[in-house]
Motif scaffolding. Structure first.
Motif, mmCIF file in Angstrom:
data_model
loop_
_atom_site.group_PDB
_atom_site.id
_atom_site.type_symbol
_atom_site.label_atom_id
_atom_site.label_comp_id
_atom_site.label_asym_id
_atom_site.label_seq_id
_atom_site.Cartn_x
_atom_site.Cartn_y
_atom_site.Cartn_z
ATOM 1 N N GLN A 1 72.961 20.441 -12.199
ATOM 2 C CA GLN A 1 73.651 19.575 -11.243
ATOM 3 C C GLN A 1 72.704 19.097 -10.144
ATOM 4 O O GLN A 1 72.737 17.934 -9.735
ATOM 5 C CB GLN A 1 74.847 20.305 -10.631
ATOM 6 C CG GLN A 1 76.022 20.482 -11.585
ATOM 7 C CD GLN A 1 76.678 19.164 -11.962
ATOM 8 O OE1 GLN A 1 76.748 18.242 -11.146
ATOM 9 N NE2 GLN A 1 77.149 19.060 -13.195
ATOM 10 N N GLY B 1 77.191 13.738 -13.605
ATOM 11 C CA GLY B 1 77.209 14.996 -14.345
ATOM 12 C C GLY B 1 78.558 15.693 -14.342
ATOM 13 O O GLY B 1 78.625 16.903 -14.122
ATOM 14 N N ALA C 1 84.052 20.971 -11.268
ATOM 15 C CA ALA C 1 82.637 21.293 -11.470
ATOM 16 C C ALA C 1 82.175 22.353 -10.495
ATOM 17 O O ALA C 1 81.442 23.278 -10.846
ATOM 18 C CB ALA C 1 81.796 20.019 -11.314
ATOM 19 N N LEU D 1 76.378 21.436 -18.049
ATOM 20 C CA LEU D 1 76.847 20.760 -16.839
ATOM 21 C C LEU D 1 77.381 21.743 -15.798
ATOM 22 O O LEU D 1 77.529 21.392 -14.628
ATOM 23 C CB LEU D 1 77.933 19.745 -17.205
ATOM 24 C CG LEU D 1 77.433 18.516 -17.968
ATOM 25 C CD1 LEU D 1 78.607 17.666 -18.430
ATOM 26 C CD2 LEU D 1 76.486 17.686 -17.100
ATOM 27 N N ASN E 1 71.759 15.174 -9.600
ATOM 28 C CA ASN E 1 72.032 14.557 -8.306
ATOM 29 C C ASN E 1 70.782 13.909 -7.722
ATOM 30 O O ASN E 1 70.832 12.790 -7.199
ATOM 31 C CB ASN E 1 72.592 15.590 -7.323
ATOM 32 C CG ASN E 1 74.014 15.990 -7.660
ATOM 33 O OD1 ASN E 1 74.747 15.242 -8.288
ATOM 34 N ND2 ASN E 1 74.409 17.187 -7.234
#
Length: 339
Positions: free
Chosen positions: A301, A311, A17, A295, A305
């Motif tokens: 993100q 995610g 990510a 994402l 969070n």
């Protein structure tokens, strides 16, 4: 074990990510319009298998506006709670397989249990899993004002004082099965526990936070919002959590000289009917890419969070494999879910 595989998968995808976010402008260079220029051209319905306020509902609503921007059309969130997500699953399968109906849910373990215990007419192969983005272990906790200080104390009370302890769970959840399994391995009659089942995680949590029940077994990350009302007794994991001050489930059971299988927790994300994937592969690819791109966004993100919502991107192939693994795991213990 499955939980170890999930932890490795999450660690790997955290790195993925970060790399994807850092290169978001170049990671997916192909324009999504190349896959299906006419899709979507009207609002897309995201059908949540639970009531408003639960973890799956929060995830879907958090993603909806960002996904709408990516797809270029509004997303409408529809809640179809009941029967452990079977109502929502049937609704999705009965809609046209054109990509305008997406199933948003906590797929593991609910979908498996509707098949194993709910006499569902569908199978896990009737759905194509776009992505699981939020993985969670289960938490066993009591209301902080209750007298119980340990899991052993709660279980001995259930054994010796039938129906004194009241517990809340989401029907057919991993938490539901874990309480059944705890009673089973400790030779405690199932009927000794006053178990209240809900169709929504939000309602189950409200019950313990408000003191209507003493005990809860439910996803840990989704319980951050009621942390101040809880005394954690155990985490259903092979390793301790850095977010909850509690022993692992089998550490908590050591004084009773028993052990339980460490059941996999929740897997939340999005799916569509397999019919849609087969009939409209270009649309399917566009929808999948839209979720991946969403994402990959730093803004998304950050929002997830701050909202304590997972995610990660695992993609369709891995999501499908994880769903099959979950089904086989819960198949071993489905006989305990008899209310």
């Amino acid at each position: 074990m499955l939980m170890k595989k999930l932890r490795k998968l999450l660690a790997a995808n955290t790195l993925l990510a970060s790399a994807t976010i850092a290169t978001a402008s170049t990671a997916v260079m192909t324009s999504t319009t190349a896959y299906a220029s006419d899709y979507p051209n009207k609002p897309v319905n995201f059908v949540v298998g639970f009531g408003v306020g639960g973890s799956a509902d929060r995830m879907t609503r958090a993603m909806s506006s960002f996904l709408a921007d990516e797809l270029g059309e509004p997303i409408k969130v529809i809640n179809k709670k009941g029967a452990g997500t079977q109502i929502a699953a049937n609704y999705v399968l009965n809609r046209p397989g054109d990509g305008y109906t997406v199933f948003a849910s906590t797929f593991a373990p609910y979908l498996s249990n509707t098949i194993l215990k709910g006499n569902a007419s569908y199978t896990i192969e009737d759905f194509s899993y776009l992505n699981f983005q939020w993985f969670d272990m289960d938490l066993i906790a009591v209301n902080k004002e209750s007298p119980y200080q340990s899991l052993q104390e709660v279980l001995e009370t259930i054994r010796n004082e039938p129906n004194k302890v009241r517990a809340s769970v989401v029907q057919g959840s991993a938490g539901h099965l874990m309480l059944r399994l705890l009673l089973d391995v400790n030779n405690i009659p199932q009927e000794n526990l006053a178990l209240v089942t809900y169709n929504s995680g939000g309602k189950a949590r409200s019950a313990v936070a408000g003191g209507q029940v003493d005990l809860i077994s439910i996803s840990a990350q989704g319980s951050e919002g009621i942390r101040e009302f809880l005394r954690p007794l155990a985490i259903v994991s092979e390793e301790r959590s850095n977010k909850w001050d509690a022993p692992t489930i089998n550490e908590a059971l050591k004084p009773m000289n028993t052990e339980v299988a460490v059941l996999p927790g929740s897997m939340r994300g999005f799916a569509v009917s397999t019919e849609f994937k087969q009939k409209h592969p270009e649309r399917y690819q566009k929808l999948s890419t839209a979720i991946q791109n969403t994402l990959a966004s730093k803004e998304v993100q950050s929002f997830l969070n701050k909202s304590d919502i997972g995610g990660v991107w695992v993609g369709p192939e891995k999501a499908d494999a994880l769903m099959k693994q979950n089904y086989e795991t819960f198949k071993k213990y489905a006989h305990l879910l008899n209310d």
